[in-house]
Write a protein that holds these residues in place. Structure first.
Motif, PDB file in Angstrom:
ATOM      1  N   ILE A 171       0.872  -1.184   0.000  1.00 16.60           N
ATOM      2  CA  ILE A 171       0.000   0.000   0.000  1.00 16.60           C
ATOM      3  C   ILE A 171       0.904   1.227   0.000  1.00 16.60           C
ATOM      4  N   TYR A 172       0.971   1.924  -1.120  1.00 15.70           N
ATOM      5  CA  TYR A 172       1.814   3.123  -1.211  1.00 15.70           C
ATOM      6  C   TYR A 172       0.987   4.356  -0.895  1.00 15.70           C
ATOM      7  N   THR A 173       1.514   5.178   0.011  1.00 17.03           N
ATOM      8  CA  THR A 173       0.771   6.364   0.419  1.00 17.03           C
ATOM      9  C   THR A 173       1.729   7.537   0.637  1.00 17.03           C
ATOM     10  N   ASP A 174       1.234   8.585   1.333  1.00 15.53           N
ATOM     11  CA  ASP A 174       2.079   9.779   1.500  1.00 15.53           C
ATOM     12  C   ASP A 174       2.862   9.786   2.805  1.00 15.53           C
ATOM     13  N   VAL A 175       2.801   8.698   3.561  1.00 17.18           N
ATOM     14  CA  VAL A 175       3.681   8.537   4.728  1.00 17.18           C
ATOM     15  C   VAL A 175       4.438   7.227   4.531  1.00 17.18           C
ATOM     16  N   ASP A 176       5.577   7.075   5.211  1.00 18.14           N
ATOM     17  CA  ASP A 176       6.403   5.906   4.890  1.00 18.14           C
ATOM     18  C   ASP A 176       6.114   4.707   5.778  1.00 18.14           C
ATOM     19  N   GLY A 177       4.876   4.624   6.272  1.00 15.51           N
ATOM     20  CA  GLY A 177       4.495   3.458   7.056  1.00 15.51           C
ATOM     21  C   GLY A 177       3.420   3.814   8.060  1.00 15.51           C
ATOM     22  N   VAL A 178       3.143   2.871   8.939  1.00 14.32           N
ATOM     23  CA  VAL A 178       2.174   3.106  10.005  1.00 14.32           C
ATOM     24  C   VAL A 178       2.939   3.676  11.193  1.00 14.32           C
ATOM     25  N   TYR A 179       2.444   4.761  11.720  1.00 17.95           N
ATOM     26  CA  TYR A 179       3.102   5.447  12.833  1.00 17.95           C
ATOM     27  C   TYR A 179       2.370   5.201  14.147  1.00 17.95           C
ATOM     28  N   THR A 180       3.048   5.563  15.234  1.00 20.83           N
ATOM     29  CA  THR A 180       2.434   5.423  16.560  1.00 20.83           C
ATOM     30  C   THR A 180       1.182   6.286  16.688  1.00 20.83           C
ATOM     31  N   THR A 181       1.105   7.354  15.917  1.00 21.25           N
ATOM     32  CA  THR A 181      -0.137   8.097  15.741  1.00 21.25           C
ATOM     33  C   THR A 181       0.026   8.901  14.465  1.00 21.25           C
ATOM     34  N   ASP A 182      -1.009   9.631  14.045  1.00 24.21           N
ATOM     35  CA  ASP A 182      -0.912  10.403  12.808  1.00 24.21           C
ATOM     36  C   ASP A 182       0.233  11.420  12.912  1.00 24.21           C
ATOM     37  N   PRO A 183       1.269  11.268  12.091  1.00 21.41           N
ATOM     38  CA  PRO A 183       2.409  12.190  12.186  1.00 21.41           C
ATOM     39  C   PRO A 183       2.043  13.639  11.856  1.00 21.41           C
ATOM     40  N   ARG A 184       0.883  13.847  11.252  1.00 15.94           N
ATOM     41  CA  ARG A 184       0.458  15.230  10.990  1.00 15.94           C
ATOM     42  C   ARG A 184       0.030  15.931  12.268  1.00 15.94           C
ATOM     43  N   ILE A 185      -0.402  15.167  13.247  1.00 17.06           N
ATOM     44  CA  ILE A 185      -0.857  15.750  14.516  1.00 17.06           C
ATOM     45  C   ILE A 185       0.284  15.753  15.530  1.00 17.06           C
ATOM     46  N   VAL A 186       1.054  14.670  15.541  1.00 15.90           N
ATOM     47  CA  VAL A 186       2.168  14.575  16.489  1.00 15.90           C
ATOM     48  C   VAL A 186       3.464  14.368  15.696  1.00 15.90           C
ATOM     49  N   PRO A 187       4.227  15.436  15.503  1.00 15.46           N
ATOM     50  CA  PRO A 187       5.455  15.312  14.713  1.00 15.46           C
ATOM     51  C   PRO A 187       6.453  14.328  15.343  1.00 15.46           C
ATOM     52  N   GLU A 188       6.320  14.087  16.657  1.00 18.01           N
ATOM     53  CA  GLU A 188       7.249  13.162  17.331  1.00 18.01           C
ATOM     54  C   GLU A 188       6.852  11.702  17.116  1.00 18.01           C
ATOM     55  N   ALA A 189       5.786  11.445  16.368  1.00 21.69           N
ATOM     56  CA  ALA A 189       5.341  10.057  16.180  1.00 21.69           C
ATOM     57  C   ALA A 189       6.445   9.237  15.510  1.00 21.69           C
ATOM     58  N   ARG A 190       6.468   7.954  15.818  1.00 22.82           N
ATOM     59  CA  ARG A 190       7.501   7.056  15.273  1.00 22.82           C
ATOM     60  C   ARG A 190       6.887   6.056  14.313  1.00 22.82           C
ATOM     61  N   ARG A 191       7.647   5.697  13.288  1.00 24.76           N
ATOM     62  CA  ARG A 191       7.176   4.647  12.377  1.00 24.76           C
ATOM     63  C   ARG A 191       7.343   3.297  13.059  1.00 24.76           C
ATOM     64  N   LEU A 192       6.353   2.441  12.891  1.00 26.81           N
ATOM     65  CA  LEU A 192       6.446   1.091  13.446  1.00 26.81           C
ATOM     66  C   LEU A 192       7.002   0.173  12.354  1.00 26.81           C
ATOM     67  N   LYS A 193       8.004  -0.620  12.698  1.00 26.04           N
ATOM     68  CA  LYS A 193       8.532  -1.564  11.695  1.00 26.04           C
ATOM     69  C   LYS A 193       7.515  -2.654  11.410  1.00 26.04           C
ATOM     70  N   THR A 194       6.868  -3.085  12.490  1.00 24.89           N
ATOM     71  CA  THR A 194       5.797  -4.072  12.333  1.00 24.89           C
ATOM     72  C   THR A 194       4.652  -3.679  13.243  1.00 24.89           C
ATOM     73  N   VAL A 195       3.475  -4.114  12.875  1.00 24.42           N
ATOM     74  CA  VAL A 195       2.321  -3.939  13.754  1.00 24.42           C
ATOM     75  C   VAL A 195       1.478  -5.197  13.549  1.00 24.42           C
ATOM     76  N   THR A 196       0.849  -5.678  14.615  1.00 21.17           N
ATOM     77  CA  THR A 196       0.082  -6.915  14.439  1.00 21.17           C
ATOM     78  C   THR A 196      -1.256  -6.606  13.758  1.00 21.17           C
ATOM     79  N   PHE A 197      -1.835  -7.598  13.122  1.00 16.97           N
ATOM     80  CA  PHE A 197      -3.130  -7.433  12.470  1.00 16.97           C
ATOM     81  C   PHE A 197      -4.161  -6.927  13.462  1.00 16.97           C
ATOM     82  N   GLU A 198      -4.120  -7.525  14.634  1.00 10.25           N
ATOM     83  CA  GLU A 198      -5.102  -7.164  15.649  1.00 10.25           C
ATOM     84  C   GLU A 198      -5.024  -5.684  15.995  1.00 10.25           C
ATOM     85  N   GLU A 199      -3.782  -5.208  16.187  1.00 14.37           N
ATOM     86  CA  GLU A 199      -3.615  -3.796  16.519  1.00 14.37           C
ATOM     87  C   GLU A 199      -4.006  -2.915  15.342  1.00 14.37           C
TER      88      GLU A 199
END
Ligand code: ADP
Ligand code: ASP
Ligand code: MG
Length: 408
Positions: A171-199
């Protein structure tokens, strides 16, 4: 040689230049010897433009015609991308959802995919073509065009990957992955290398629009290898969605904070507290195909209680109308509601084995002076309804309190 499904979202195909950029990326993957099926969204802003246009004709656009119109956005991009690919010397062919054919139920504007006839795609792939498919759309049994709900191109991508038993869905989008929260709201958010399906399922259902929830459901059900990546960067591993058992046991307790502003709250005041009352209130709402999210029933005083729940804002007025006769019938005191709420959620599979998460969340909000209107919890999430105005500060404070901020 692998079979790869790639999906590019609206901002990734937002201009002719960006579409050419996507074509170059697809061509590179093809040149490595892979088979490529590419799903695209409408160009950025196009679906919103179409929705606004329809509302100029009808306050509540007639669902069948609405879908005929909404689906046009994606039809433009499939053709443009195929042209761009051919211009690079890559054989390509575009298909609408109906042509593929992506069969859905007839729930216009939020249809569900039932099956995909992949024969056409396989034939093209075998003949060396890149297959470009319109996201977000399908056809029902009668041949009516349907759409899959906002963000639905993700689901087209994953459903195609499942049907074709693809090696990976990207899934290609305008951020480089799934972050701990929306990086547009929290610039300190971190990209997660993996996240479980459940989460990911929780995060998507609680408002992280990076993946449409149904796409995550599909990926979980059919075990599709799913990765979120940036279309603006050449390299990068993005975020891989994994199954919990694949993860090591050293789980962090919280993986992310999700939020949404799409809900409205309805409270029925002075409800006679007797068996069957919740059904009398929510039955007609459910019958109208309106999803109810959080539900809170207060302790009763003198046989009377208040009953609150949330629905999608788009369904707010409709729900109030449905409740008018119900309130009279059950002899409740009245209804009140509000559209200025936000829901903020703390998500993490590690919550199961860590006590005190809820109290940390409540303390954090108290310190910010934020009033909590509703609470709901599950094994792996805590959701809190607050005033919309305080949403961003709540998200930032919780992100920090759970140690999710990037180290400075
Ligand atoms: P696309 O058009 O590619 O489908 P979307 O706008 O639907 O893109 O989704 C990507 C956006 O999701 C990002 O720009 C980001 O603002 C938002 N987002 C919300 N929560 C998250 C999150 N936890 N991680 C990454 N992005 C998120
Ligand atoms: N174009 C649709 C939307 O804006 C589908 C998508 O982008 O996934 O919701
Ligand atoms: Mg999207």
């Amino acid at each position: 040689m692998a079979l790869i499904v790639q999906k590019y979202g609206g901002s990734s195909v937002g201009s002719p230049e960006r579409i050419k950029n996507v074509a170059r990326r697809v061509a590179r993957w093809k040149a490595k010897g892979h088979q490529l099926v590419v799903v695209v969204s409408a160009m950025a802003g196009e679906t919103n433009r179409l929705i606004a246009l329809a509302h100029e004709m009808q306050e509540q656009p007639e669902p069948r015609e609405f879908d005929v119109m909404l689906s046009t956005g994606e039809q433009v991009t499939i053709a443009l991308l195929s042209m761009a690919l051919m211009d690079l010397g890559v054989q390509a062919r575009s298909y609408t959802g109906g042509q593929v054919k992506i069969l859905t139920n007839n729930a216009h504007t939020k249809a569900r995919i039932m099956s995909i006839d992949e024969a056409l795609i396989r034939r093209d792939l075998a003949e060396g073509r890149v297959v470009v498919v319109a996201g977000f759309q399908g056809v029902d049994m009668k041949g009516n065009i349907t759409t899959l709900g906002r963000g639905g191109s993700d689901t087209t991508g994953v459903a195609l990957a499942a049907a074709l038993k693809a090696d990976e869905c990207q899934i290609y989008t305008d951020v480089d992955g799934v972050y701990t929260t929306d990086p547009r709201i929290v610039p300190e958010a971190r990209r997660l290398k993996t996240v479980t399906f459940e989460e990911m399922l929780e995060m998507a259902s609680l408002g992280s629009r990076v993946l449409q929830i149904r796409s995550v459901e599909f990926a979980g059900k059919y075990r599709v290898k799913l990765r979120v990546l940036s279309s603006f960067e050449e390299e990068g591993e993005g975020t891989l969605i994994t199954f919990e058992e694949d993860q090591n046991m050293e789980q962090v307790s919280i993986s992310g904070i999700a939020f949404n502003r799409d809900e409205a709250k309805i409270t029925i005041l002075g409800v006679p507290d007797r068996p069957g009352i919740a059904y009398q209130i929510l039955g007609p709402v459910g019958d109208a195909n309106i999803d109810v999210d959080m539900i809170v029933q207060n302790v009763s005083h003198d046989g009377m209680t208040d009953f609150s729940f949330t629905v999608h804002r788009n369904d707010y007025q409709k729900t109030l109308k449905i409740l008018e006769p119900v309130v009279k019938h059950i002899k409740a005191r009245g209804v009140e509601g509000g559209e200025t709420i936000a829901k903020v959620s703390v998500v993490g599979v590690g919550m199961r084995s860590h006590a005190g998460i809820a109290s940390t969340a409540f303390r954090t909000l108290a310190e910010e002076g934020i009033n909590i209107e509703m609470i709901s919890t599950s094994e792996i999430k805590i959701s809190i309804v607050i005033n919309e105005k305080q949403m961003e500060s709540a998200v930032r404070a919780l992100h920090k309190a759970f140690g999710l901020d990037q180290p400075a």
